[in-house]
Design an enzyme around this catalytic site. Structure first.
Site, PDB file in Angstrom:
ATOM      1  N   CYS A 112      13.140  45.913  10.248  1.00  0.00           N
ATOM      2  CA  CYS A 112      13.361  45.862   8.803  1.00  0.00           C
ATOM      3  C   CYS A 112      13.002  44.516   8.179  1.00  0.00           C
ATOM      4  O   CYS A 112      12.861  44.413   6.962  1.00  0.00           O
ATOM      5  CB  CYS A 112      14.811  46.206   8.483  1.00  0.00           C
ATOM      6  SG  CYS A 112      15.302  47.867   9.001  1.00  0.00           S
ATOM      7  N   HIS A 235      16.913  43.096   1.540  1.00  0.00           N
ATOM      8  CA  HIS A 235      16.629  44.331   2.263  1.00  0.00           C
ATOM      9  C   HIS A 235      17.727  45.330   1.944  1.00  0.00           C
ATOM     10  O   HIS A 235      18.912  45.010   2.006  1.00  0.00           O
ATOM     11  CB  HIS A 235      16.573  44.048   3.763  1.00  0.00           C
ATOM     12  CG  HIS A 235      16.599  45.265   4.617  1.00  0.00           C
ATOM     13  ND1 HIS A 235      15.764  46.346   4.392  1.00  0.00           N
ATOM     14  CD2 HIS A 235      17.365  45.602   5.695  1.00  0.00           C
ATOM     15  CE1 HIS A 235      16.011  47.276   5.299  1.00  0.00           C
ATOM     16  NE2 HIS A 235      16.981  46.852   6.092  1.00  0.00           N
ATOM     17  N   ASN A 265      17.834  53.134   3.283  1.00  0.00           N
ATOM     18  CA  ASN A 265      17.208  52.036   4.027  1.00  0.00           C
ATOM     19  C   ASN A 265      15.836  52.500   4.495  1.00  0.00           C
ATOM     20  O   ASN A 265      15.732  53.353   5.375  1.00  0.00           O
ATOM     21  CB  ASN A 265      18.102  51.659   5.217  1.00  0.00           C
ATOM     22  CG  ASN A 265      17.513  50.553   6.078  1.00  0.00           C
ATOM     23  OD1 ASN A 265      16.346  50.190   5.952  1.00  0.00           O
ATOM     24  ND2 ASN A 265      18.317  50.025   6.979  1.00  0.00           N
TER      25      ASN A 265
END
EC number: 2.3.1.180
Length: 310
Positions: A112, A235, A265
């Site tokens: 990520c 994020h 996500n």
């Protein structure tokens, strides 16, 4: 030389999967998911859409926004943990699709945090004069590596892609400072076996500590303070983690991107997807000081202090 973002674009699949949809296939509830994650829905790619397709679509939009063609791109960097196959790289698929016949192309893996790694790799290549225009893409189809019987992970993730064209910008604009880091000893807390496996408690502790610290360190490197920050794009992993970073910067809620409710996500694509959303909403303006910060499996992290504009 100042290096920044010349153009940006994103792609998200049309299919929306809500928390209520997930209630029908696993033991969970809309309230349980929202309370713990902040997520209401996510986009899921069907079998006809792969990581490279999403990456190509986002790349085309970024090129259009930058006002250049594929032939102007010197390097393509793709951050992904869900490539269509081991090789050829997703970056090579993009190269052909956009006609970037002069470009080198490669994928990188930092989970990520991958977009942050790609962005700074691009910045360094441009700042040294090696390349002029670099296309950086984050694209992941996490739905194909999620165990849809595991409510602790399946509710978190969505699919999507985001892309930026990076190049020279005006003095005072672009990347002002950055930080990249990794802690391989924490790799056991977040990894892919057959499916995504996560020790949620340990990842949460790591992220809460690291995101806030990274934000403060890049500000210090740039000779700036918390009071100088106009907007935070973290994020989009978990609302509680994101709120912890916002609180460390003493920012009001309206100064932080919160696209997790709509998209979940989306791994390496979450930061550029969120940036497009905020630009469309007028929440990021020319000259704004933006902090981009992410973390991921590895464990990895990265942060950038960015003055928006060309």
């Amino acid at each position: 030389m100042n290096v920044g973002i010349l153009g940006i674009g994103r792609y998200v699949p049309e299919k929306v999967v809500t928390n209520h949809d997930l209630e029908k296939i696993m033991e969970t509830s809309d309230e349980w998911i929202r309370t713990r994650t902040g997520i209401a829905e996510r986009r899921i790619a069907d079998d006809t859409i792969d990581t490279s397709y999403m990456a190509v679509e986002a790349s085309k939009k970024a090129l259009e926004d930058a006002g250049i063609s594929g032939e102007d791109i010197d390097l393509i960097l793709v951050a992904t943990v869900t490539p269509d196959r081991a090789f050829p790289a997703v970056a090579c698929v993009i190269q052909e699709a956009i006609g970037a016949k002069h470009a080198a192309a490669m994928d990188l893996s930092a989970a990520c945090a991958g977009f942050m790694y790609g962005m700074i790799t691009a910045q360094q290549f441009i700042q040294t004069g090696t390349y002029k225009n670099v296309l950086v893409v984050g694209s992941d189809k996490l739905s194909k590596i999620v165990d849809w019987n595991d409510r602790n992970t399946a509710v978190l993730f969505g699919d999507g892609a985001g892309a930026v064209v990076m190049g020279a910008v005006s003095e005072g604009k672009g990347v002002l400072s950055f930080e990249l880091g990794a802690d391989g000893s924490g790799g056991k807390h977040l990894y892919q076996d057959e499916y995504v496996m996560m020790n949620g408690r340990e990842v949460f502790k790591f992220a809460v500590r690291q995101l806030g610290d990274s934000c403060l360190r890049v500000l210090d490197k740039a000779g700036l303070t918390k009071e100088d920050v106009d907007f935070l794009v973290p994020h989009q992993a978990n609302i509680r983690i994101m709120e912890s970073a916002r609180e460390r910067l003493n920012l009001p809620q309206e100064k932080m991107s919160m696209t997790i409710e709509k998209f979940g996500n989306t791994s390496a694509s979450s930061i550029p997807i969120a940036m497009v959303e905020e630009l469309q909403n007028g929440r990021i303006q020319d000259g704004d000081l933006i902090i981009l910060v992410g973390f991921g499996g590895g464990l990895t992290w990265g942060a950038v202090a960015l003055r928006w504009g060309k």
